[in-house]
Design a protein around this motif. Structure first.
Motif, mmCIF file in Angstrom:
data_model
loop_
_atom_site.group_PDB
_atom_site.id
_atom_site.type_symbol
_atom_site.label_atom_id
_atom_site.label_comp_id
_atom_site.label_asym_id
_atom_site.label_seq_id
_atom_site.Cartn_x
_atom_site.Cartn_y
_atom_site.Cartn_z
ATOM 1 N N GLN A 53 0.827 -1.192 0.000
ATOM 2 C CA GLN A 53 0.000 0.000 0.000
ATOM 3 C C GLN A 53 0.867 1.249 0.000
ATOM 4 O O GLN A 53 2.046 1.212 0.326
ATOM 5 C CB GLN A 53 -0.912 0.007 1.232
ATOM 6 N N SER A 85 4.476 1.228 -1.077
ATOM 7 C CA SER A 85 4.629 0.542 -2.370
ATOM 8 C C SER A 85 4.625 1.551 -3.517
ATOM 9 O O SER A 85 3.746 1.546 -4.385
ATOM 10 C CB SER A 85 3.498 -0.470 -2.556
ATOM 11 N N THR A 126 6.448 1.892 -6.148
ATOM 12 C CA THR A 126 6.669 1.433 -7.520
ATOM 13 C C THR A 126 5.361 1.100 -8.211
ATOM 14 O O THR A 126 5.326 0.970 -9.436
ATOM 15 C CB THR A 126 7.568 0.201 -7.539
ATOM 16 N N SER A 127 4.265 1.005 -7.446
ATOM 17 C CA SER A 127 2.966 0.670 -8.037
ATOM 18 C C SER A 127 2.193 1.882 -8.512
ATOM 19 O O SER A 127 1.111 1.737 -9.074
ATOM 20 C CB SER A 127 2.117 -0.083 -7.008
ATOM 21 N N SER A 129 -2.798 2.953 -8.549
ATOM 22 C CA SER A 129 -1.816 1.925 -8.888
ATOM 23 C C SER A 129 -2.124 1.305 -10.243
ATOM 24 O O SER A 129 -3.193 1.533 -10.833
ATOM 25 C CB SER A 129 -1.813 0.838 -7.816
ATOM 26 N N TYR A 130 -1.189 0.507 -10.740
ATOM 27 C CA TYR A 130 -1.372 -0.176 -12.014
ATOM 28 C C TYR A 130 -2.527 -1.170 -11.954
ATOM 29 O O TYR A 130 -3.113 -1.514 -12.990
ATOM 30 C CB TYR A 130 -0.082 -0.879 -12.427
ATOM 31 N N SER A 131 -2.887 -1.604 -10.767
ATOM 32 C CA SER A 131 -4.028 -2.511 -10.607
ATOM 33 C C SER A 131 -5.340 -1.770 -10.364
ATOM 34 O O SER A 131 -6.381 -2.396 -10.194
ATOM 35 C CB SER A 131 -3.767 -3.463 -9.433
#
Length: 116
Positions: free
Chosen positions: A1, A27, A29-30, A99-101
């Motif tokens: 997170q 996190s 990098t996300s 994020s990418y997700s």
């Protein structure tokens, strides 16, 4: 997170400038997109500006030409330079990352007040 901490809000006169900063931790990098939103009393939260990891930017129509967004991927920060401020820019400004997700994270918000 990801955790986001904003700074730089305050009181400024019409025509003045402020710079908001948002520092991300966790996190990082996300983070596909980083940006700023604002919410004035009685109004919906709206996009101010965002920037993707490769640098493309998007601005809300009311701030184009006055605000600029900067992202430093090495420091995990996103700044919002606000110039030619107007009373209608008064709002709580929120840092946001997606994020990418597709997970969206918000900061706690910082108050910007523009006096007429």
């Amino acid at each position: 997170q990801v955790q986001l901490v904003e700074s730089g809000g305050g009181l400024v006169q019409t025509g003045g400038s402020l710079r908001l900063s948002c520092a991300a931790s966790g996190s990082t990098t996300s983070m596909a997109v980083m940006g700023w939103y604002r919410q004035a009393p009685g109004k919906q939260r709206e996009l101010v500006a965002n920037i993707v990891s490769r640098g493309s930017t998007n601005y809300g129509s009311s701030v184009k030409g006055r605000f600029a967004i900067f992202r430093d991927n090495t420091k995990n920060t996103v700044d919002l330079q606000m110039n030619s401020l107007k009373p209608e820019d008064t709002a709580v400004y929120y840092c946001n990352t997606v994020s990418y997700s597709g997970l969206s994270t918000w900061g706690q918000g910082t108050q910007v007040t523009v006096s007429s």
